[in-house]
Scaffold this motif. Structure first.
Motif, short mmCIF file in Angstrom:
data_model
loop_
_atom_site.label_atom_id
_atom_site.label_comp_id
_atom_site.label_asym_id
_atom_site.label_seq_id
_atom_site.Cartn_x
_atom_site.Cartn_y
_atom_site.Cartn_z
N LEU A 208 0.84 -1.21 0.00
CA LEU A 208 0.00 0.00 0.00
C LEU A 208 0.87 1.25 0.00
CD1 LEU A 208 -2.76 -1.04 2.57
CD2 LEU A 208 -2.97 -0.95 0.09
N GLU A 209 1.94 1.19 0.77
CA GLU A 209 2.85 2.35 0.87
C GLU A 209 3.48 2.62 -0.49
OE1 GLU A 209 6.50 2.62 1.31
OE2 GLU A 209 6.18 4.75 1.73
N ILE A 210 3.87 1.57 -1.20
CA ILE A 210 4.48 1.74 -2.52
C ILE A 210 3.44 2.25 -3.52
CG2 ILE A 210 5.53 0.50 -4.48
CD1 ILE A 210 6.87 -1.34 -2.34
N ALA A 211 2.23 1.66 -3.47
CA ALA A 211 1.19 2.06 -4.44
C ALA A 211 0.81 3.53 -4.24
CB ALA A 211 -0.05 1.18 -4.27
N GLY A 212 0.87 4.02 -3.01
CA GLY A 212 0.45 5.40 -2.72
C GLY A 212 1.54 6.44 -2.92
N ARG A 213 2.70 5.98 -3.40
CA ARG A 213 3.83 6.90 -3.58
C ARG A 213 3.80 7.47 -4.99
NH1 ARG A 213 9.08 3.63 -2.70
NH2 ARG A 213 8.33 3.19 -0.60
#
Ligand SMILES: Cc1cc2nc3c(=O)[nH]c(=O)nc-3n(C[C@H](O)[C@H](O)[C@H](O)COP(=O)(O)O)c2cc1C
Length: 334
Positions: A144-149
């Motif tokens: 999720l952290e990568i997708a939201g970057r």
């Protein structure tokens, strides 16, 4: 005249010469999230490009005086369009030649790359329900952290109970401020669709059952609102929902301008598609970033300095909710 597909199958253009794939891309784009489900977008189709323009007749000046949510909604639609293009054999390149006019996406042929995010487009929804309270795995949080970057945009994930409790306090303060503002309340009312008939007729707006309310005739819905529409009731419901969530994601951008609002919308949509692909649910709790004074305090709490907290999203596992409606694709073409 429509053009026949090389394989003799269905036509590759619609009458009028618009490539059929472009209309399909728009159909995927409009499934994106938009503030109050206003769908504040218009699509201009050209050979090799699609522009997404703001529809200012759908502004919400009370909740969104600077049009942050309006441009972020364009970003959400752009992200769906780019994901769908990639899956169906087109690579998109997004630019903001004149940011106030929205975005332009140039499309070139590429190998089709179907993805889990593409499959998630029709499944994603804002699920305003209670979640199961169970934590997420480290791998899910990392994804999720990568997708939201994005470019100048990052997501802060809060999973510890004291931080989630602090967010709950911010949302409580946001509800108190918003419910005390008659302009905010009357604007919200104009976007509420109390029953399936109203929602289908308008094709937009906040459908009661999607918000966790029963499907009722307008007279009854209006009565409910007169007696039950209060910060205290909303706070009770929001606190239950927030405490049932596994994590709170806050999307923050480095610069407070239109290109970053669009980028933040793209990041939210990508993160929500990733969550959907992982079997997770998401819902916005944006009150603390909509009330300007709270937004600054929220940035302080997050330790992000002068970056703008764009959205607050709770994440977890829970039931599917009734779907919100969309207008027919023909009505969003220019
Ligand atoms: C910029 C933006 C802000 C939003 N803010 C809120 C919010 O504060 N509370 C909420 O419940 N939903 C919020 N939403 C969600 C929309 O209401 C939702 O996307 C719309 O009703 C369509 O429903 P769907 O996302 O389930 O398709 C927001 C969406 C966007 C894009």
């Amino acid at each position: 005249m429509s053009t026949t597909a090389p394989n003799g199958g269905s036509p590759v253009t619609e009458p009028g010469g618009v490539p059929r794939s472009h209309l399909d891309l728009v159909r995927h784009a409009v499934l994106a999230a938009s503030s109050h489900n206003t769908q504040p977008w218009l699509f201009r189709l050209e050979p090799g490009a699609i522009s997404i323009l703001p529809d200012r007749s759908r502004r919400c000046p009370a909740v969104d005086p600077d049009d942050h949510h309006l441009y972020a909604s364009l970003g959400c639609a752009a992200e769906n369009l780019l994901v769908a293009a990639r899956a169906t054999g087109l690579k998109g390149h997004l630019t903001c030649p004149s940011p106030e006019s929205g975005v332009r996406i140039d499309l070139e042929a590429a190998a089709p790359a179907p993805s889990a995010l593409f499959a998630a487009i029709p499944e994603r929804q804002c699920s305003r329900s209670e979640y199961d309270g169970k934590p997420m795995s480290v791998d899910e949080l990392r994804r999720l952290e990568i997708a939201g970057r994005g470019d100048g945009v990052a997501v802060k994930l809060l999973t510890d109970r004291p931080s989630i409790e602090r967010v709950c306090e911010f949302v409580t303060a946001g509800n108190i401020a918003q419910f005390a503002d008659p302009a905010w309340a009357s604007e919200l009312r104009t976007w509420i669709r109390f029953n399936a008939r109203e929602a289908a007729r308008a094709g937009d707006g906040l459908y009661g059952p999607a918000m966790g309310s029963p499907d009722v005739p307008r007279w009854l819905g209006s009565l409910f609102m007169r007696v039950g529409f209060s910060a205290a009731n909303q706070n009770r419901k929001d606190a239950r929902h927030i405490r049932s969530s596994a994590a709170i994601a806050v999307v923050c951008s480095e610069v407070d301008d239109i290109p970053h609002w669009i980028e933040a919308g793209r990041c939210y949509e990508r993160m929500a598609l990733e969550a959907t692909a992982l079997g997770l649910r998401t819902a916005f709790i944006n009150q603390p970033v909509e009330v300007q004074s709270l937004r600054a305090s929220m940035a302080g709490f997050l330790g992000v300095g002068n970056h703008r907290p764009d959205f607050i999203v709770r994440i977890g596992r829970g039931p599917e909710m009734p779907r919100s409606r969309r207008r027919p694709v023909e009505s969003v073409l220019v």
